[in-house]
Write a protein that holds these residues in place. Structure first.
Motif, PDB file in Angstrom:
ATOM      1  N   THR A 169       8.285  -3.249  -4.019  1.00 54.68           N
ATOM      2  CA  THR A 169       6.835  -3.288  -4.103  1.00 54.68           C
ATOM      3  C   THR A 169       6.874  -4.594  -5.157  1.00 54.68           C
ATOM      4  OG1 THR A 169       5.888  -1.140  -3.815  1.00 54.68           O
ATOM      5  CG2 THR A 169       4.697  -1.809  -4.157  1.00 54.68           C
ATOM      6  N   THR A 175       0.968  -1.460   0.005  1.00 53.74           N
ATOM      7  CA  THR A 175       0.071   0.080   0.268  1.00 53.74           C
ATOM      8  C   THR A 175       1.227   1.441   0.285  1.00 53.74           C
ATOM      9  OG1 THR A 175      -1.684  -1.399   1.202  1.00 53.74           O
ATOM     10  CG2 THR A 175      -1.991   0.983   1.373  1.00 53.74           C
ATOM     11  N   GLY A 190       2.710   1.637  -3.627  1.00 55.55           N
ATOM     12  CA  GLY A 190       1.634   2.334  -4.222  1.00 55.55           C
ATOM     13  C   GLY A 190       1.212   3.503  -4.168  1.00 55.55           C
ATOM     14  N   LEU A 191       1.516   3.959  -2.456  1.00 63.18           N
ATOM     15  CA  LEU A 191       0.976   5.550  -3.185  1.00 63.18           C
ATOM     16  C   LEU A 191       2.758   6.351  -3.172  1.00 63.18           C
ATOM     17  CD1 LEU A 191      -0.730   8.084  -1.378  1.00 63.18           C
ATOM     18  CD2 LEU A 191       0.834   7.316   0.479  1.00 63.18           C
ATOM     19  N   GLY A 193      -2.041  -0.129  -4.568  1.00 61.06           N
ATOM     20  CA  GLY A 193      -1.702   0.574  -3.682  1.00 61.06           C
ATOM     21  C   GLY A 193      -3.104  -0.174  -3.147  1.00 61.06           C
TER      22      GLY A 193
END
Length: 206
Positions: free
Chosen positions: A129, A74, A77-78, A193
């Motif tokens: 990620t 998450t 992704g941000l 995310g």
């Protein structure tokens, strides 16, 4: 194949070889033709080593600090979204900038060109990620590693083309490419995310 394409586009967008090419030309100015060609290969190999190392070791670093994979997915992704938004505004993300640079040109191929200009915190976070977002049954994050190899190959090809045709990376091409890849990054970051949020709260369903 879809997972590889998404991973490859993510890394390609955030490393942004077209933006990096003019800076590379400035670093190698004054070198011989052979030295410039070697520098392009050295830059690509350095970026590959950084991204592959992040993809392989990232999961263990998260475990060391007690961070769940879903939480990092998450957050990652941000970060990708924020970088993409900066690129949509027409400039490289501030997360990848570094004003300090060594005097020696060969040193500058690695620092600050390979890291943090190309493989900066944003790209490293993206590699980690991706290794989390696209796990493999093997011990290695295959998708993230293949995407790293493909990204390094594109970087090498772009730098070699820039050496041949130094007017290839014009300001107009840079602006168009940066905004387009920024939009792609925002979409991919949002998807990664949201998947992390879904899994973190157990909303994936049976």
């Amino acid at each position: 194949m879809n997972e590889f394409l998404q991973a490859f586009v993510s890394l390609l967008a955030i490393t942004n070889p077209i933006i990096a090419a003019p800076m590379f030309l400035g670093i190698v100015a004054g070198m011989s033709v052979a030295a410039r060609r070697r520098a392009a290969g050295q830059a690509a190999m350095a970026v590959l080593a950084i991204l592959a190392g992040a993809a392989i070791g990232g999961r263990y670093i998260l475990e060391l600090f007690g961070i769940s994979l879903d939480a990092f997915r998450t957050a990652g992704g941000l970060v990708i979204i924020l970088v993409g938004l900066d690129m949509l505004r027409g400039s490289p993300s501030g997360i990848q900038r570094d004003e300090a640079s060594p005097e020696d040109a060969e040193d500058r191929i690695v620092v600050p060109f390979a890291m943090p200009l190309v493989a900066g915190p944003g790209a490293i976070t993206t590699a980690i990620t991706l290794s989390v977002a696209y796990p493999s049954r093997l011990y290695l994050p295959v998708v993230a590693l293949l995407a790293s190899v493909a990204t390094a190959a594109v970087l090498w090809a772009t730098l070699r083309l820039a050496l041949v045709r130094q007017r290839l990376a014009t300001p107009r091409v840079e602006r168009i490419f940066t905004r387009f890849m920024g939009l792609i990054l925002v979409a991919i970051g949002f998807q990664i995310g949201m998947l992390g949020i879904r899994d973190f709260f157990g909303l994936g369903g049976a």
